[in-house]
Design a protein around this motif. Structure first.
Motif, PDB file in Angstrom:
ATOM      1  N   GLY A 222       0.844  -1.194   0.000  1.00  0.00           N
ATOM      2  CA  GLY A 222       0.000   0.000   0.000  1.00  0.00           C
ATOM      3  C   GLY A 222       0.875   1.238   0.000  1.00  0.00           C
ATOM      4  N   GLY A 223       0.844   2.015  -1.071  1.00  0.00           N
ATOM      5  CA  GLY A 223       1.575   3.282  -1.147  1.00  0.00           C
ATOM      6  C   GLY A 223       3.063   3.117  -0.913  1.00  0.00           C
ATOM      7  N   ILE A 224       3.562   3.863   0.063  1.00  0.00           N
ATOM      8  CA  ILE A 224       4.995   3.835   0.398  1.00  0.00           C
ATOM      9  C   ILE A 224       5.418   2.453   0.921  1.00  0.00           C
TER      10      ILE A 224
ATOM     11  N   LEU B  21      -0.369  -3.883  -6.082  1.00  0.00           N
ATOM     12  CA  LEU B  21       0.188  -2.567  -5.773  1.00  0.00           C
ATOM     13  C   LEU B  21      -0.971  -1.598  -5.575  1.00  0.00           C
ATOM     14  N   GLY B  22      -1.168  -1.168  -4.342  1.00  0.00           N
ATOM     15  CA  GLY B  22      -2.291  -0.284  -4.060  1.00  0.00           C
ATOM     16  C   GLY B  22      -1.829   1.134  -3.785  1.00  0.00           C
ATOM     17  N   ALA B  23      -2.660   2.086  -4.154  1.00  0.00           N
ATOM     18  CA  ALA B  23      -2.336   3.494  -3.894  1.00  0.00           C
ATOM     19  C   ALA B  23      -3.611   4.310  -3.915  1.00  0.00           C
ATOM     20  N   ALA B  24      -3.506   5.522  -3.377  1.00  0.00           N
ATOM     21  CA  ALA B  24      -4.664   6.423  -3.408  1.00  0.00           C
ATOM     22  C   ALA B  24      -5.001   6.774  -4.850  1.00  0.00           C
ATOM     23  N   THR B  25      -3.955   6.997  -5.652  1.00  0.00           N
ATOM     24  CA  THR B  25      -4.160   7.425  -7.032  1.00  0.00           C
ATOM     25  C   THR B  25      -3.000   6.953  -7.910  1.00  0.00           C
ATOM     26  N   LYS B  26      -3.205   7.004  -9.218  1.00  0.00           N
ATOM     27  CA  LYS B  26      -2.262   6.414 -10.183  1.00  0.00           C
ATOM     28  C   LYS B  26      -0.808   6.848  -9.963  1.00  0.00           C
ATOM     29  N   LYS B  27      -0.594   8.136  -9.731  1.00  0.00           N
ATOM     30  CA  LYS B  27       0.799   8.603  -9.656  1.00  0.00           C
ATOM     31  C   LYS B  27       1.531   8.061  -8.418  1.00  0.00           C
TER      32      LYS B  27
ATOM     33  N   TYR C 132     -10.507  -0.660  -9.274  1.00  0.00           N
ATOM     34  CA  TYR C 132     -11.076   0.506  -8.591  1.00  0.00           C
ATOM     35  C   TYR C 132     -11.465   0.064  -7.180  1.00  0.00           C
ATOM     36  N   GLY C 133     -10.577   0.271  -6.219  1.00  0.00           N
ATOM     37  CA  GLY C 133     -10.902  -0.111  -4.844  1.00  0.00           C
ATOM     38  C   GLY C 133      -9.681  -0.550  -4.077  1.00  0.00           C
ATOM     39  N   ASN C 134      -9.961  -1.297  -3.045  1.00  0.00           N
ATOM     40  CA  ASN C 134      -8.962  -1.672  -2.050  1.00  0.00           C
ATOM     41  C   ASN C 134      -8.040  -2.791  -2.530  1.00  0.00           C
ATOM     42  N   VAL C 135      -6.737  -2.612  -2.316  1.00  0.00           N
ATOM     43  CA  VAL C 135      -5.762  -3.586  -2.813  1.00  0.00           C
ATOM     44  C   VAL C 135      -5.899  -4.953  -2.130  1.00  0.00           C
ATOM     45  N   VAL C 136      -6.355  -4.963  -0.877  1.00  0.00           N
ATOM     46  CA  VAL C 136      -6.530  -6.252  -0.178  1.00  0.00           C
ATOM     47  C   VAL C 136      -7.716  -7.015  -0.772  1.00  0.00           C
ATOM     48  N   GLU C 137      -8.764  -6.280  -1.146  1.00  0.00           N
ATOM     49  CA  GLU C 137      -9.902  -6.920  -1.843  1.00  0.00           C
ATOM     50  C   GLU C 137      -9.418  -7.593  -3.124  1.00  0.00           C
ATOM     51  N   LEU C 138      -8.569  -6.876  -3.844  1.00  0.00           N
ATOM     52  CA  LEU C 138      -8.053  -7.419  -5.109  1.00  0.00           C
ATOM     53  C   LEU C 138      -7.236  -8.683  -4.851  1.00  0.00           C
ATOM     54  N   PHE C 139      -6.407  -8.655  -3.807  1.00  0.00           N
ATOM     55  CA  PHE C 139      -5.632  -9.853  -3.447  1.00  0.00           C
ATOM     56  C   PHE C 139      -6.578 -10.999  -3.084  1.00  0.00           C
ATOM     57  N   ALA C 140      -7.643 -10.701  -2.325  1.00  0.00           N
ATOM     58  CA  ALA C 140      -8.573 -11.746  -1.876  1.00  0.00           C
ATOM     59  C   ALA C 140      -9.251 -12.449  -3.052  1.00  0.00           C
ATOM     60  N   GLN C 141      -9.286 -11.786  -4.193  1.00  0.00           N
ATOM     61  CA  GLN C 141      -9.871 -12.410  -5.397  1.00  0.00           C
ATOM     62  C   GLN C 141      -8.834 -13.236  -6.156  1.00  0.00           C
TER      63      GLN C 141
ATOM     64  N   GLY D 158      -4.303   0.263   8.568  1.00  0.00           N
ATOM     65  CA  GLY D 158      -5.638  -0.245   8.217  1.00  0.00           C
ATOM     66  C   GLY D 158      -5.556  -1.321   7.146  1.00  0.00           C
ATOM     67  N   MET D 159      -4.689  -1.103   6.173  1.00  0.00           N
ATOM     68  CA  MET D 159      -4.523  -2.085   5.101  1.00  0.00           C
ATOM     69  C   MET D 159      -3.911  -3.375   5.648  1.00  0.00           C
ATOM     70  N   LEU D 160      -2.940  -3.234   6.526  1.00  0.00           N
ATOM     71  CA  LEU D 160      -2.276  -4.431   7.074  1.00  0.00           C
ATOM     72  C   LEU D 160      -3.224  -5.234   7.957  1.00  0.00           C
TER      73      LEU D 160
END
Ligand code: FES
Length: 266
Positions: free
Chosen positions: A121-123, A146-152, A179-188, A201-203
């Protein structure tokens, strides 16, 4: 610390080779530090004296982001969020930077043929990038979420792909990838083992997913630190062992990487 090593041997005035602003507020600094490069393990950190003066007095713990053992170089990727890191961002190529380390317990390198995932998540990609470098050395290809608030803020996706890993981006605002949470994406897209780093929160949510699906997982925690070497107890976090015994563990010494099931989220 290995038997026979002393703290003195771990303190170095490293030459700054490069200071880059990746995007505003996020910097990567590259140091010539042969001993640190030789000894570093993914997940470990350097305790950095950001200024030559006594103010700020305390060092800042910063994850080792990348290592080039042949050149004897170590990179740190950090966010400028306070006085210490602002002073660090002002340091220039050719300056010397006092570092202590590598310190702490890093990630356990996977063995065998099971699928490996990385969730950042991010940094939080900072220590995981070094882990991914080492995975490619042992020819393990990981799925990297790879999750982040926004593309950049999807940092180093090109470099990760160039290391031979599969990148699955996710952004909170939908500007790239899922579009959403990186942990959700991993869970799929579950795997046999997973390694994570990012905001608390992500961890926490990643640890819940690991528990729910009974997979192997390790997470790297971030905590304020004083001494960095296990002496001051300022970095204690609550953990539980396999027998259900609770204790306080020092993030700088027993961590910063912990098995996901050991971390107690309160
Ligand atoms: Fe002093 Fe961890 S920072 S014990």
């Amino acid at each position: 610390m290995a038997k026979g090593e002393t703290l003195g041997l771990l303190i170095t005035d490293a030459l700054i080779i490069k200071q880059e602003e990746i995007i505003p507020g996020f910097h990567r600094i590259t140091l010539s530090a042969g001993e640190a490069a030789k000894n570093a393990r993914p997940g470990q950190f350097l305790h950095v004296r950001c200024a030559d003066t006594l103010d700020p007095l305390l060092r800042r713990p910063i994850s080792i982001h990348a290592v080039d053992r042949e050149k004897g170089e170590v990179s740190l990727f950090y966010r400028v969020i306070g006085r210490g890191t602002a002073l660090l961002a002002d340091r220039e190529k050719g300056d010397r930077l006092n570092i202590l380390g590598p310190l702490g317990k890093g990630f356990t390198m996977p063995e065998g043929n099971g699928g490996v995932a990385v969730v950042a998540g991010g940094i939080g990609i900072a220590p995981l990038y070094f882990f991914l470098q080492e995975l490619s050395v042992i020819k393990i290809c990981a799925n990297v979420f790879l999750g982040a608030a926004t593309k950049k803020q999807l940092f180093f996706s090109g470099g990760i792909a160039a290391l031979g890993h599969n990148v699955f981006p996710a952004t909170d605002d939908g500007t790239a990838g899922y579009y959403g949470n990186v942990v959700e994406l991993f869970a799929q897209n579950l795997s046999d083992s997973v390694y994570g780093c990012g905001p608390a929160g992500m961890l926490r949510s990643l640890c819940q997913t690991i528990k729910k699906y009974n997979i192997r997982g390790e997470v790297s925690l971030e905590e304020r630190m004083g001494c960095g070497v296990g002496a001051c107890l300022s970095c204690a976090c609550k953990t539980v062992d396999e027998e259900g015994n609770y204790r306080y563990s020092r993030v700088c010494a027993e961590g910063p990487v912990f098995p996901a099931g050991e971390v107690v989220w309160e």
